[in-house]
Design an enzyme around this catalytic site. Structure first.
Site, short mmCIF file in Angstrom:
data_model
loop_
_atom_site.label_atom_id
_atom_site.label_comp_id
_atom_site.label_asym_id
_atom_site.label_seq_id
_atom_site.Cartn_x
_atom_site.Cartn_y
_atom_site.Cartn_z
CE LYS A 60 -43.48 -42.14 -36.21
NZ LYS A 60 -42.42 -42.39 -35.23
C1 LIG Z 1 -46.60 -39.51 -31.78
C2 LIG Z 1 -45.18 -39.07 -31.99
N1 LIG Z 1 -44.89 -37.77 -31.83
C3 LIG Z 1 -43.63 -37.31 -32.00
C4 LIG Z 1 -42.60 -38.14 -32.35
C5 LIG Z 1 -41.22 -37.60 -32.49
O1 LIG Z 1 -40.68 -37.82 -33.75
P1 LIG Z 1 -39.11 -38.00 -33.96
O2 LIG Z 1 -38.71 -39.32 -33.42
O3 LIG Z 1 -38.96 -37.91 -35.45
O4 LIG Z 1 -38.45 -36.86 -33.26
C6 LIG Z 1 -42.86 -39.50 -32.54
C7 LIG Z 1 -41.78 -40.41 -32.92
O5 LIG Z 1 -41.66 -41.53 -32.66
C8 LIG Z 1 -44.19 -39.97 -32.35
O6 LIG Z 1 -44.48 -41.28 -32.50
#
Ligand SMILES: Cc1ncc(COP(=O)(O)O)c(C=O)c1O
Length: 403
Positions: free
Chosen positions: A202
């Site tokens: 990110k």
């Molecule tokens: C659209 C979206 N929602 C939720 C998440 C979940 O985030 P995390 O990986 O920090 O738990 C991601 C992560 O890749 C994502 O791309």
């Protein structure tokens, strides 16, 4: 610099020389000496977990996106769960989201015992289509989770209007969209709650981490409790006040983001503007190069929107190439271009099909897009040469299969 290729050049997948020798990933973190020093400073301090850096990160983040409150979580997934809790989702409720997302967006409704419902996406942005959403709203609907796919903000105004009419909470999954703008407003300051992820691919990373932003004090208080076992005060507050007494007032979890991660987040956030500028330059170069190429559809950008470009999702037009997405994907990998696909529509995962009864054909726009999508490398640490290589490889392959 312009990049050229010839149709006689053999593709690496057919035994030709790859465009580059070393694999280029589709995403990668950028960590500098300031980031390392910020983490080391915390390692030498008294607080490794919830200490002063959590507040500092939350305040800097809230200021950056223009929200009143920011509440840090141990991941974007935990942050989504927190938002589903704060929205009051419970068994018997429904939450509508986009099928073209990471499973965590829909899973957060399941964590609360609610049912995820999908509404199909717009053909251009691949974001939740407000017109499809209308048909999915029932007496049980409590929340809507639009996703800012690839970093292009969802069309929030019509969604918020619908939400107001039906008394729904809008939680934007902005995990791709830190730094994006929608009609002159910053992503993170528009929906009732907005959720971010700090996974290494990110814009800002804390290793694992997430954040919810909101203007509502009651949501912020519920989020803070939820990430800390449902307990009304934090350990550091009790130590400062010289008290031992605490009360658990709701069922919560340990979803805290430690000071170590927050220190990294503070340092990373300082570089967000430079990172965004870099990603926007890469996207502009890609779009300029790919728009005239046969069989390729570049990502749409709607008027009044400034995307954050977490991903660059290129679509293959199978009618104009003699290869499908699978073949183009493999051909790019053979050229050492680390492409990826975002996303297998959530309702097609075995869990959603077998446990929740969804099936292929339910969301035709998302499904058709999925068959064509390829995410090209997009990260702020890419060099000009890396971008040239991606353009050269895509050009070589499009040229090969278009002739
Ligand atoms: C659209 C979206 N929602 C939720 C998440 C979940 O985030 P995390 O990986 O920090 O738990 C991601 C992560 O890749 C994502 O791309």
């Amino acid at each position: 610099m312009s990049v050229t290729w010839t149709s006689r050049e053999a593709l690496a997948i057919d035994g030709g020389k790859p465009v580059r020798d070393k694999h280029l990933p589709y995403g990668h973190q950028a960590i500098d000496e300031d980031d390392i020093a910020a983490v080391v400073e915390v390692l030498r301090s008294d607080w490794l977990t919830t200490g002063p850096k959590v507040n500092e990160f939350e305040e800097a983040f809230a200021a950056r996106v223009g929200a009143k409150y920011a509440v840090a979580f141990s991941s974007g997934t935990a942050a989504l769960h927190g938002a589903a809790f704060a929205a009051g989702l419970k068994p018997g409720d429904e939450a509508v989201t986009s099928p073209l997302t990471f499973a965590a967006t829909a899973n957060c409704a399941l964590y609360q015992g609610a049912r995820p419902v999908f509404a199909d996406v717009c053909t251009d942005t691949l974001n939740l289509d407000a017109e499809q959403l209308v048909d999915k709203i029932t007496a049980r609907t409590k929340a809507v989770l639009p996703v800012a796919y690839a970093g292009h903000p969802a069309d929030l105004y019509p969604i918020l209007e619908l939400a107001e009419r039906h008394r729904l909470i809008v939680i934007e999954d902005a995990c791709h969209a830190l730094g994006a703008e929608y009609r002159g407003r910053r992503t993170g300051s528009i929906a009732h709650m907005s959720v971010f992820s700090f996974h290494p691919v990110k814009h800002v990373t804390t290793g694992e981490g997430g954040m919810v932003t909101t203007d509502r004090e009651d949501f912020a208080a519920a989020l803070r409790r939820f990430r800390n076992h449902g307990i009304s005060t934090e350990a550091r507050e009790r130590q400062i006040a010289g008290q031992w007494h605490y009360e658990m007032v709701a069922l919560g979890y340990n979803y805290r983001l430690p000071d170590i991660g927050c220190a990294l987040g503070i340092s990373q956030l300082r570089k967000l503007d430079a990172n965004l500028a870099k990603r926007r330059t890469i996207a502009a170069r890609y779009t300029e190069a790919f728009r005239p190429m046969r069989g390729l559809i570049v990502p749409a950008v709607r008027d009044g929107v400034n995307p954050a470009w977490h991903l660059y999702p290129l679509r293959i037009d199978p009618g104009k190439l003699s290869a499908d997405r699978g073949r183009v994907f493999k051909a790019l990998r053979a050229e050492n271009i680390g492409v990826n696909v975002h996303y297998i529509p959530v309702h097609l995962h075995p869990y959603y099909r077998d446990q929740l009864g969804f099936k292929a054909g339910d969301y035709p726009v998302a499904e058709a897009a999925y068959e064509r999508l390829i995410s090209l490398p997009m990260f702020h640490g890419m060099s000009g040469r890396d971008v040239d290589d991606v353009i050269a490889a895509v050009g070589k392959i499009s040229n090969h299969y278009a002739s």
